[in-house]
Design an enzyme around this catalytic site. Sequence first.
Site, PDB file in Angstrom:
ATOM      1  N   ASP A  12     106.898 -39.142 -60.607  1.00 47.43           N
ATOM      2  CA  ASP A  12     105.939 -38.309 -61.326  1.00 47.43           C
ATOM      3  C   ASP A  12     104.684 -39.141 -61.532  1.00 47.43           C
ATOM      4  O   ASP A  12     104.688 -40.356 -61.329  1.00 47.43           O
ATOM      5  CB  ASP A  12     106.519 -37.881 -62.685  1.00 47.43           C
ATOM      6  CG  ASP A  12     105.528 -37.047 -63.485  1.00 47.43           C
ATOM      7  OD1 ASP A  12     105.001 -36.068 -62.927  1.00 47.43           O
ATOM      8  OD2 ASP A  12     105.250 -37.379 -64.649  1.00 47.43           O
ATOM      9  N   SER A  13     103.621 -38.483 -61.959  1.00 43.86           N
ATOM     10  CA  SER A  13     102.385 -39.205 -62.244  1.00 43.86           C
ATOM     11  C   SER A  13     102.544 -40.106 -63.472  1.00 43.86           C
ATOM     12  O   SER A  13     101.723 -40.980 -63.705  1.00 43.86           O
ATOM     13  CB  SER A  13     101.260 -38.202 -62.491  1.00 43.86           C
ATOM     14  OG  SER A  13     101.644 -37.298 -63.508  1.00 43.86           O
ATOM     15  N   GLY A  45      96.551 -34.296 -62.407  1.00 44.84           N
ATOM     16  CA  GLY A  45      96.124 -32.894 -62.525  1.00 44.84           C
ATOM     17  C   GLY A  45      94.634 -32.651 -62.381  1.00 44.84           C
ATOM     18  O   GLY A  45      94.214 -31.544 -62.088  1.00 44.84           O
ATOM     19  N   CYS A  75     106.478 -34.058 -60.312  1.00 43.44           N
ATOM     20  CA  CYS A  75     105.127 -33.685 -60.726  1.00 43.44           C
ATOM     21  C   CYS A  75     104.721 -32.364 -60.051  1.00 43.44           C
ATOM     22  O   CYS A  75     104.765 -32.254 -58.820  1.00 43.44           O
ATOM     23  CB  CYS A  75     104.168 -34.798 -60.323  1.00 43.44           C
ATOM     24  SG  CYS A  75     102.457 -34.450 -60.713  1.00 43.44           S
ATOM     25  N   ASN A  76     104.342 -31.394 -60.855  1.00 43.47           N
ATOM     26  CA  ASN A  76     103.932 -30.096 -60.296  1.00 43.47           C
ATOM     27  C   ASN A  76     102.703 -30.233 -59.408  1.00 43.47           C
ATOM     28  O   ASN A  76     102.603 -29.599 -58.361  1.00 43.47           O
ATOM     29  CB  ASN A  76     103.630 -29.103 -61.417  1.00 43.47           C
ATOM     30  CG  ASN A  76     104.877 -28.577 -62.084  1.00 43.47           C
ATOM     31  OD1 ASN A  76     105.298 -27.468 -61.844  1.00 43.47           O
ATOM     32  ND2 ASN A  76     105.503 -29.389 -62.932  1.00 43.47           N
ATOM     33  N   THR A  77     101.747 -31.062 -59.859  1.00 45.63           N
ATOM     34  CA  THR A  77     100.517 -31.221 -59.087  1.00 45.63           C
ATOM     35  C   THR A  77     100.821 -31.842 -57.724  1.00 45.63           C
ATOM     36  O   THR A  77     100.333 -31.378 -56.689  1.00 45.63           O
ATOM     37  CB  THR A  77      99.510 -32.098 -59.871  1.00 45.63           C
ATOM     38  OG1 THR A  77      99.438 -31.631 -61.219  1.00 45.63           O
ATOM     39  CG2 THR A  77      98.146 -32.054 -59.244  1.00 45.63           C
ATOM     40  N   GLU A 154     102.145 -35.542 -75.152  1.00 45.01           N
ATOM     41  CA  GLU A 154     102.277 -37.000 -75.201  1.00 45.01           C
ATOM     42  C   GLU A 154     102.019 -37.527 -76.613  1.00 45.01           C
ATOM     43  O   GLU A 154     102.564 -38.538 -77.019  1.00 45.01           O
ATOM     44  CB  GLU A 154     101.346 -37.654 -74.176  1.00 45.01           C
ATOM     45  CG  GLU A 154     101.795 -37.333 -72.771  1.00 45.01           C
ATOM     46  CD  GLU A 154     101.269 -38.269 -71.704  1.00 45.01           C
ATOM     47  OE1 GLU A 154     100.635 -39.289 -72.024  1.00 45.01           O
ATOM     48  OE2 GLU A 154     101.506 -37.957 -70.509  1.00 45.01           O
ATOM     49  N   CYS A 186     104.223 -27.235 -65.333  1.00 45.28           N
ATOM     50  CA  CYS A 186     103.761 -28.613 -65.531  1.00 45.28           C
ATOM     51  C   CYS A 186     104.886 -29.359 -66.242  1.00 45.28           C
ATOM     52  O   CYS A 186     105.569 -28.777 -67.106  1.00 45.28           O
ATOM     53  CB  CYS A 186     102.488 -28.614 -66.377  1.00 45.28           C
ATOM     54  SG  CYS A 186     101.942 -30.268 -66.842  1.00 45.28           S
ATOM     55  N   THR A 187     105.028 -30.614 -65.877  1.00 44.91           N
ATOM     56  CA  THR A 187     106.129 -31.417 -66.439  1.00 44.91           C
ATOM     57  C   THR A 187     106.163 -31.408 -67.965  1.00 44.91           C
ATOM     58  O   THR A 187     107.237 -31.462 -68.556  1.00 44.91           O
ATOM     59  CB  THR A 187     105.973 -32.881 -65.988  1.00 44.91           C
ATOM     60  OG1 THR A 187     104.607 -33.286 -66.182  1.00 44.91           O
ATOM     61  CG2 THR A 187     106.374 -33.063 -64.545  1.00 44.91           C
ATOM     62  N   HIS A 188     105.000 -31.374 -68.601  1.00 46.03           N
ATOM     63  CA  HIS A 188     104.932 -31.544 -70.051  1.00 46.03           C
ATOM     64  C   HIS A 188     105.229 -30.274 -70.848  1.00 46.03           C
ATOM     65  O   HIS A 188     105.516 -30.339 -72.029  1.00 46.03           O
ATOM     66  CB  HIS A 188     103.534 -32.016 -70.455  1.00 46.03           C
ATOM     67  CG  HIS A 188     103.209 -33.407 -70.009  1.00 46.03           C
ATOM     68  ND1 HIS A 188     103.165 -33.768 -68.682  1.00 46.03           N
ATOM     69  CD2 HIS A 188     102.905 -34.527 -70.717  1.00 46.03           C
ATOM     70  CE1 HIS A 188     102.829 -35.054 -68.601  1.00 46.03           C
ATOM     71  NE2 HIS A 188     102.669 -35.531 -69.814  1.00 46.03           N
TER      72      HIS A 188
HETATM   73  N1  DGL Z   1     102.876 -34.401 -64.073  1.00 47.36           N
HETATM   74  C1  DGL Z   1     101.733 -33.537 -64.022  1.00 47.36           C
HETATM   75  C2  DGL Z   1     102.177 -32.166 -63.527  1.00 47.36           C
HETATM   76  O1  DGL Z   1     103.296 -31.744 -63.690  1.00 47.36           O
HETATM   77  C3  DGL Z   1     101.023 -33.447 -65.367  1.00 47.36           C
HETATM   78  C4  DGL Z   1     100.287 -34.706 -65.758  1.00 47.36           C
HETATM   79  C5  DGL Z   1      99.187 -35.088 -64.774  1.00 47.36           C
HETATM   80  O2  DGL Z   1      98.151 -34.410 -64.730  1.00 47.36           O
HETATM   81  O3  DGL Z   1      99.392 -36.068 -64.077  1.00 47.36           O
HETATM   82  O4  DGL Z   1     101.379 -31.456 -62.953  1.00 47.36           O
END
Ligand code: DGL
Length: 266
Positions: A12-13, A45, A75-77, A154, A186-188
């Site tokens: 993930d990012s 993102g 990571c979705n992005t 976060e 999105c992960t969060h």
């Molecule tokens: N992990 C990213 C996502 O799921 C969110 C955080 C980022 O922008 O890196 O898209």
Amino acid sequence: MQVEKLPIGIFDSGVGGLTVFKEIISLLPHEDVIYLGDTARVPYGTRSPQTVVKYSQENTRFLIGQGIKVLVVACNTSSAVSLLTLKQEHALPIIGVIEPGARRASEVTENKRIGVIGTEGTVKSRAYEQTIKAVDDQITVMSRACPLFVSLAEEGWVDNEVARLTAQGYLRPLREERIDTLVLGCTHYPLLEGVIREVMGDEVYLVNSAKETAKEVQQVLTEGRLAKAAKKDGSYRFYITDNRQRFIKVGERFLGRPLRTVELVT
Ligand code: DGL
């Protein structure tokens, strides 16, 4: 070494992918996992697709170098913009978070009106929309970037007035569109499920892409005969590219359990 004994690799990012990690270890408690959080280059993102693809390629090479049997792009992005490239470059099974979430949303919608929330990059890529429409082109998809949700999650501000007002600002327009399904793309966002639910109301089905992805990983392991035979608890290793202290602090909150064996890599 037999391939089934190798760990699952997740990247993930940053810390957010721990929501995906959490669902995977809860469904597959015997599997070993290596997690890479690219904390030096987060967020993905707001970056261009080219940059996210490049980072994703580097993360993938690192994890494959550690020896893994499947790769999960948490990571979705990254999933939205780099999955195809990664699949073309590597032979091991690679699972992203978009397809499982999109498929679930297409299954549960009754009025064929689905909302998708994610980072700017995910929304701009239209990856969820295209995947949903590939299942059923009669479905209307309304997408909205909710960048502030990442910082709120976060910061641990998931159940206060700021979170509530932010959720109202982002989500009321989607509610007015009469969607019956909302993808947390999105992960969060699973951490903000409480306030999201408050704004959307109980009648809107919330799709947690992390949960759907864990099911997909289970299926890939079973079908590929890649599941670990030994029934002892899995072991976990975490790699990050910057700021160990912060990863541990925020990560423990995301996971609800202590984070050990966190190593810095460049
Ligand atoms: N992990 C990213 C996502 O799921 C969110 C955080 C980022 O922008 O890196 O898209």
